[in-house]
Scaffold this active site. Structure first.
Site, PDB file in Angstrom:
ATOM      1  N   GLN A  83       0.718  -1.184   0.144  1.00  0.00           N
ATOM      2  CA  GLN A  83      -0.048   0.133  -0.074  1.00  0.00           C
ATOM      3  C   GLN A  83       0.797   1.176  -0.078  1.00  0.00           C
ATOM      4  O   GLN A  83       1.708   1.441   1.134  1.00  0.00           O
ATOM      5  CB  GLN A  83      -0.896  -0.097   1.225  1.00  0.00           C
ATOM      6  CG  GLN A  83      -1.591   1.173   1.499  1.00  0.00           C
ATOM      7  CD  GLN A  83      -2.860   1.186   0.495  1.00  0.00           C
ATOM      8  OE1 GLN A  83      -3.716   0.281   0.380  1.00  0.00           O
ATOM      9  NE2 GLN A  83      -3.261   2.576   0.107  1.00  0.00           N
ATOM     10  N   GLY A  84       1.057   1.876  -1.027  1.00  0.00           N
ATOM     11  CA  GLY A  84       1.827   3.175  -1.040  1.00  0.00           C
ATOM     12  C   GLY A  84       1.106   4.366  -0.932  1.00  0.00           C
ATOM     13  O   GLY A  84      -0.421   4.254  -0.619  1.00  0.00           O
ATOM     14  N   GLY A  85       1.655   5.535  -1.028  1.00  0.00           N
ATOM     15  CA  GLY A  85       1.056   6.778  -0.663  1.00  0.00           C
ATOM     16  C   GLY A  85      -0.036   7.158  -1.959  1.00  0.00           C
ATOM     17  O   GLY A  85      -1.000   7.780  -1.662  1.00  0.00           O
ATOM     18  N   PHE A  86       0.055   6.333  -2.690  1.00  0.00           N
ATOM     19  CA  PHE A  86      -0.858   6.783  -4.154  1.00  0.00           C
ATOM     20  C   PHE A  86      -1.723   5.605  -4.288  1.00  0.00           C
ATOM     21  O   PHE A  86      -2.510   5.627  -5.197  1.00  0.00           O
ATOM     22  CB  PHE A  86      -0.002   6.884  -5.274  1.00  0.00           C
ATOM     23  CG  PHE A  86       0.913   8.052  -5.178  1.00  0.00           C
ATOM     24  CD1 PHE A  86       0.351   9.239  -5.226  1.00  0.00           C
ATOM     25  CD2 PHE A  86       2.273   7.697  -5.029  1.00  0.00           C
ATOM     26  CE1 PHE A  86       1.313  10.345  -5.108  1.00  0.00           C
ATOM     27  CE2 PHE A  86       3.182   8.903  -4.658  1.00  0.00           C
ATOM     28  CZ  PHE A  86       2.612  10.079  -4.969  1.00  0.00           C
TER      29      PHE A  86
ATOM     30  N   VAL B 197      -1.043  -1.773  -4.000  1.00  0.00           N
ATOM     31  CA  VAL B 197      -0.279  -2.380  -5.256  1.00  0.00           C
ATOM     32  C   VAL B 197      -0.748  -3.913  -5.009  1.00  0.00           C
ATOM     33  O   VAL B 197      -0.576  -4.668  -4.149  1.00  0.00           O
ATOM     34  CB  VAL B 197       1.246  -2.264  -5.043  1.00  0.00           C
ATOM     35  CG1 VAL B 197       2.018  -2.875  -6.179  1.00  0.00           C
ATOM     36  CG2 VAL B 197       1.504  -0.904  -4.772  1.00  0.00           C
TER      37      VAL B 197
ATOM     38  N   LYS C  81      -0.384  -1.015  -9.813  1.00  0.00           N
ATOM     39  CA  LYS C  81      -0.674   0.136  -8.697  1.00  0.00           C
ATOM     40  C   LYS C  81      -2.005   0.656  -9.189  1.00  0.00           C
ATOM     41  O   LYS C  81      -2.009   1.108 -10.204  1.00  0.00           O
ATOM     42  CB  LYS C  81       0.411   1.158  -8.863  1.00  0.00           C
ATOM     43  CG  LYS C  81       0.267   2.217  -7.863  1.00  0.00           C
ATOM     44  CD  LYS C  81       1.579   2.886  -7.704  1.00  0.00           C
ATOM     45  CE  LYS C  81       1.752   3.344  -6.110  1.00  0.00           C
ATOM     46  NZ  LYS C  81       2.990   3.008  -5.678  1.00  0.00           N
TER      47      LYS C  81
ATOM     48  N   ASP D 116      10.164  10.680  -2.369  1.00  0.00           N
ATOM     49  CA  ASP D 116       9.609   9.634  -1.357  1.00  0.00           C
ATOM     50  C   ASP D 116      10.476   8.573  -1.552  1.00  0.00           C
ATOM     51  O   ASP D 116      10.192   7.420  -1.585  1.00  0.00           O
ATOM     52  CB  ASP D 116       8.111   9.369  -1.549  1.00  0.00           C
ATOM     53  CG  ASP D 116       7.606   8.640  -0.464  1.00  0.00           C
ATOM     54  OD1 ASP D 116       8.203   8.960   0.603  1.00  0.00           O
ATOM     55  OD2 ASP D 116       6.597   8.280  -0.645  1.00  0.00           O
TER      56      ASP D 116
END
Ligand SMILES: *[C@@H]1O[C@H](CO)[C@@H](O)[C@H](O)[C@H]1NC(C)=O
Ligand SMILES: *[C@@H]1O[C@H](CO)[C@@H](O)[C@H](O)[C@H]1NC(C)=O
Ligand SMILES: *[C@@H]1O[C@H](CO)[C@@H](O)[C@H](O)[C@H]1NC(C)=O
Ligand SMILES: *[C@@H]1O[C@H](CO)[C@@H](O)[C@H](O)[C@H]1NC(C)=O
Ligand SMILES: *[C@@H]1O[C@H](CO)[C@@H](O)[C@H](O)[C@H]1NC(C)=O
Ligand SMILES: *[C@@H]1O[C@H](CO)[C@@H](O)[C@H](O)[C@H]1NC(C)=O
Length: 903
Positions: free
Chosen positions: A585-588, A591, A605, A702
């Site tokens: 789980q990314g900032g955007f 995944v 993503k 990041d």
């Protein structure tokens, strides 16, 4: 061998083009094996002195669960009961593994589908009275047994036969084969005839029709679970035998037929140095592939395995690093996908889209073809006229078509082959079936559709495809019709037109080549400059070079369009975004991992829906980012847009991210200093590319351990670059602060004032370097005595000349102290409070690659993580030295250069 060492077609990047891939591989193989020979310690013949090890069991002497058999001779293999690491509790298997290496590497499992439930001590391997070899659990119940041996014909009296069977013995041989012998009948069963997931030297992969054997490899279900998994690697003996990888029952990859030298789809693999390949095909009797080690390489440990993720790999044990080194693995790219481009389609990773048609053919379904789905294949422009005028177009550097229906005639030479093909109306193509020496006889003829073809940039062999006269390319048709020149005179007009066309064509070609050259030259190849690293580790370096050449192949494809994926395809690949496939789980956004139809692993993503961009801007942005190609950036394969849903599709990285290794006590030790240094270098090159060398000049914003992904060979690849651009965060400052950046990695000026520059990435890089060296997280690190964060702790140790204490204990003894100290100092330079003082990434890469650079003294680092540094200024010594004062001053001129001493 024609063309194997001649780079064709593509005027590749000159630095790389000089040494073709197969040669590199051969060099690598030779180097590794030589190294192995030099470094392999004298075989520990009496590996377990004192204890009386045995390699045989009989009815009277079974193998108890707490004992093992060791093969006689060098003692290379062990047979015993084991519980797989990471597997379910209380499941015990009988297996064979390597004796002399620390990590247990199981090469064969008897009862893979039916474990003994309970601890190993209760299990036993016995010879039963009827001569079958059986695994029994603690309660005596048989969970696995070999078929009882047939009654030997010599002992006609039934009493004798049973007696002989009862006298059967099982022995573990030095090559890893477990054989069951019955007096008078010889070997009645052997484990080599029933492989699991591993092919050892001397084992056969293929069929024996007389004995009714089909020896094939089936992957484990998962690394801790030996039960049969999804992938099977098996020989199809029909026509010209070929190896296929199956996922369940569907083929996902074919090796191409054997051409006397190698499998035609794997041109860079052939017998080399100490490894020899063997392929035997006797129609109606047997067909198999096997490999062996030359006498002087017998001490080398090597294996060939189908792993649970569907890769066929060859590994070699390297004693110095105490690890398995990956030689190669297949499938490698999209073109290795089974029948990637359909009938008469030719796959090539050197072009975009990857599918093309054989000459004289057009796409069958142009609409799908335009959407990059080549699986429909191609259609002949002009039907063949069997009687007159048919000829052949030559396709060079080919993987030969699937050959289950091919006719093989080993007595025909190439000319005879051509005549035979012309004489058979059904024949569609021919090729040499023995390329091991020029002119050797051997003929393949295909009468069905031509399937599963690909073209290599070098290697591969010539394939001659039959075409109607009108479809023949000019060059071949003129050679073709040289006996019929009279006809040419009659048709002057067409030939003049043809000549004109040819001229125009040549002009266009020349222009294109020029343009391509122009485009290719300014592309800087940072990797090629990093030669110092090359010297240090020959093996790693040559594998680097291999990767480079692959990447350059793709990188040259400047006009490559972005691939667009159907949402259905993505859903199918990710099991409809199943939670089981979620890998992060990314900032955007989340995944997911997935697998395309063609077997390619992908990471998807799913962008959260807060993007500020319109559809067109999004597409443009993604297109731009897809053009960023560097071996240390994760490759963006394409995107998928469905309503408001937007997804980015990346190549999947099998070793996940750096943080899963670095901050995990068990896996930490898998990252040797060598690997860590390689990772630091790779990250630096990747960032440098983003900052300076790419067209877009991207600030990542990041960078953190979880955004550094690792490929199979532990090469780092930066992910999430450019995603900030897609989100257009420049315009929405508040949002920027929320999403972009991670505490612990953010530079103070960015964390506090939202000011970012390339120097904020440099800061994050510095944090990463210190984390990689120490194996500790910056955020969450807490030194109880001194109340220091990781950066300040590093700085204190460095100032006091005790930097070696900073090193991760798990690499302390293997590391190159000078290199580690250099990295610590570079890390400290990068995390200095004042952005001006931090080096640029190009300075960083220079420092990293020079053997003994002179580095400036770092100032005390910023406190990072957003605390107000001005409140926190007290030095605990109380006094302030002039250096600290200099650091406080605003001038960037105090880049003092000092010679590094081995502190
Ligand atoms: C194995 O276990 C048996 C009893 O279960 C014991 O008598 C024997 O000594 C053990 N052998 C070894 C090598 O531990
Ligand atoms: C062999 O003998 C064992 C025990 O004596 C028995 O369980 C097994 O069924 C026999 N196998 C065959 C095929 O007869
Ligand atoms: C089996 O072995 C025993 C002891 O070695 C021997 O007496 C007997 O003759 C053997 N049986 C057969 C059929 O070979
Ligand atoms: C093949 O070509 C010849 C001469 O050009 C013609 O007479 C014949 O009809 C053609 N046959 C077919 C099957 O097209
Ligand atoms: C081989 O021939 C069979 C029967 O004609 C056909 O079904 C099959 O698709 C062919 N295979 C290939 C690879 O051409
Ligand atoms: C291929 O040609 C070589 C050299 O002429 C020969 O030694 C070899 O036996 C041939 N292979 C086959 C399978 O006929």
């Amino acid at each position: 061998m024609t063309g194997a060492t001649m780079p064709r077609r593509r005027p590749a990047c000159p630095r790389r083009g000089v040494v073709p891939l197969p040669l590199l591989l051969l060099l690598r193989l030779g180097a590794v094996l030589l190294l192995l020979l030099l470094l392999t310690p004298a075989p520990a013949a009496s590996s377990a002195p004192g204890t009386t090890t045995t390699d045989t069991i009989t009815a009277a002497a079974p193998l108890a669960g707490n004992r093992t058999l060791v093969s006689a001779g060098r003692g290379t293999f062990v047979l015993g009961f084991f519980a797989p690491e990471g597997g379910a509790e209380g499941r015990t298997y009988l297996g064979i593994w390597f004796n002399r290496i620390p990590e247990r590497t199981v090469v064969w499992v008897a009862n893979r589908g039916s474990p003994v439930l309970g601890p190993a001590a209760g299990a036993a391997l016995r010879v039963l009275p009827n001569g079958s070899l059986a695994v029994a659990g603690g309660d005596g119940a048989v969970v696995w047994a070999t078929p009882p041996p047939p009654v030997p014909s010599s002992s006609a009296a039934s009493g004798d036969a049973i007696g002989a069977a009862a006298n059967a013995t099982a022995q573990l041989l030095e090559d890893g084969n477990l054989v069951l012998r019955v007096p008078g009948a010889g070997v009645v069963w052997q484990s080599f005839d029933h492989p699991t997931d591993t092919l050892l030297p001397g084992m056969k992969l293929g069929v024996d029709l007389r004995a009714g054997l089909d020896r094939h490899l089936t992957s484990w279900r998962a690394p801790g679970d030996p039960s049969p998994g999804e992938y099977t690697f098996r020989l199809d003996p029909r026509g010209s035998p070929e190896l296929f990888l199956y996922r369940r029952s569907a083929r996902t990859y074919g090796s191409g037929p054997w051409n006397g030298l190698q499998f035609s789809g794997v041109p860079n693999l052939r017998s080399a140095a100490l490894l020899t390949f063997r392929f035997v095909s006797k129609p109606g009797t047997e067909a198999f592939y096997s490999y062996g080690l030359a006498d002087d390489g017998a001490a080398v440990l090597t294996r060939f395995v189908v792993d649970p993720s569907g890769q066929v790999r060859r590994l070699v044990w390297i004693d110095t690093t105490r690890s398995w080194s990956l030689f190669w693995s297949y499938p490698l790219d999209e073109c290795d996908g089974y029948r990637a481009c359909g009938p008469y389609g030719v796959c090539s990773v050197d072009r975009s889209p990857i599918c093309g048609c054989a000459p004289g053919f057009d796409p069958r379904f142009p609409a799908e073809w335009a959407l990059r789905d080549g699986s429909g294949g191609c259609r002949r422009r002009t039907e063949l006229n069997c009687t007159a005028g048919d000829g052949f177009a030559t396709l060079a550097n080919m993987k030969l078509p699937e050959s289950a229906n091919a006719t093989v005639d080993m007595s025909l030479g190439l000319d005879g082959c051509r005549r035979a093909c012309l004489g058979n109306c059904a024949c569609r193509a021919y090729a040499s079936a023995n390329v091991s020496s020029p002119g050797a006889p051997g003929c393949f003829m295909w009468t069905g559709d031509l399937l599963d073809m690909r073209q290599f940039s070098n290697g591969g062999q010539d394939l001659f495809v039959r075409l109607a006269a009108s479809d023949l390319p000019l060059s071949t048709s003129s050679a073709e019709t040289n006996s019929k020149t009279a006809r040419v005179v009659v048709i002057i007009v067409p030939s003049v037109v043809g000549l004109l066309l040819l001229l125009v064509g040549v002009c266009i070609c020349v222009k294109k080549v020029k343009k391509r050259r122009k485009e290719a030259t300014p592309l800087p190849s940072r990797n090629a400059q990093s030669t110092p690293f090359r010297r240090r580790n020959q093996i790693a370096a040559s594998s680097d070079a291999q990767d480079d050449s692959l990447h350059n192949g793709q990188g040259n494809n400047k006009d490559c369009d972005l691939r667009s994926f159907d949402v259905e395809k993505i859903q199918a690949a990710t099991d409809n975004f199943s939670i089981h496939n979620k890998i992060g789980q990314g900032g955007f956004g989340p995944v997911y991992m997935g697998k395309l139809d063609n077997g390619q692993d992908i990471a998807v993503k799913r962008l959260s829906r807060r993007s500020t961009q319109g559809l067109r801007e999004f597409k443009n942005e993604v297109k731009l980012i897809a053009k960023l190609q560097h071996r240390n950036l994760v490759r963006l394969l394409g995107c998928c847009i469905d309503g408001s849903e937007r997804m980015l599709v990346y190549e999947y990285m099998h070793n996940r991210s750096l943080n899963t290794f670095l901050f995990n006590e068990e896996r930490q030790s898998m990252l040797s200093w060598e690997k860590r240094f390689n990772i630091i270098n790779g990250i630096a090159r990747g960032i440098l590319y983003l900052h300076q060398d790419s067209a877009l000049r991207i600030i990542h914003r990041d960078l953190k351990a979880s955004n550094i992904l690792l490929d199979r060979d532990m090469n780092p690849k930066i992910s999430d670059f450019g995603v900030a651009r897609i989100f257009g965060t420049d315009q929405t400052a508040a949002y920027t602060k929320k999403v972009v950046g991670t505490y612990g990695y953010m530079s103070p000026e960015y964390a506090m004032d939202g000011v970012f520059s390339t120097k904020s990435d440099v800061f994050s890089f510095g944090v990463l370097v210190l984390e990689i060296v120490s194996g500790k997280k910056n955020r969450g690190f807490y030194h109880n005595e001194l109340d220091l964060n990781l950066l300040r702790y590093a700085w204190r140790l460095w100032r006091d000349g005790q930097s070696l204490e900073f090193i991760d204990p798990s690499i302390a003894d293997t590391s190159n102290a000078m290199e580690v100290l250099k990295c610590i100092q570079i890390g400290l330079l990068c995390v200095q409070e004042q952005p001006k003082r931090r080096p640029t990434m190009s300075a960083v890469t220079t420092m990293l690659t020079s053997e003994s650079p002179t580095l400036p003294e770092p100032c005390e680092p910023a406190f990072s993580t957003g605390r107000n540094h001005h409140d926190d200024d007290e030095e605990d010594d109380g006094e302030e030295d002039p250096e600290a004062k200099a650091c406080r001053s605003d001038s960037a001129s105090s880049w003092t250069v000092t010679v590094v001493e081995g502190r």
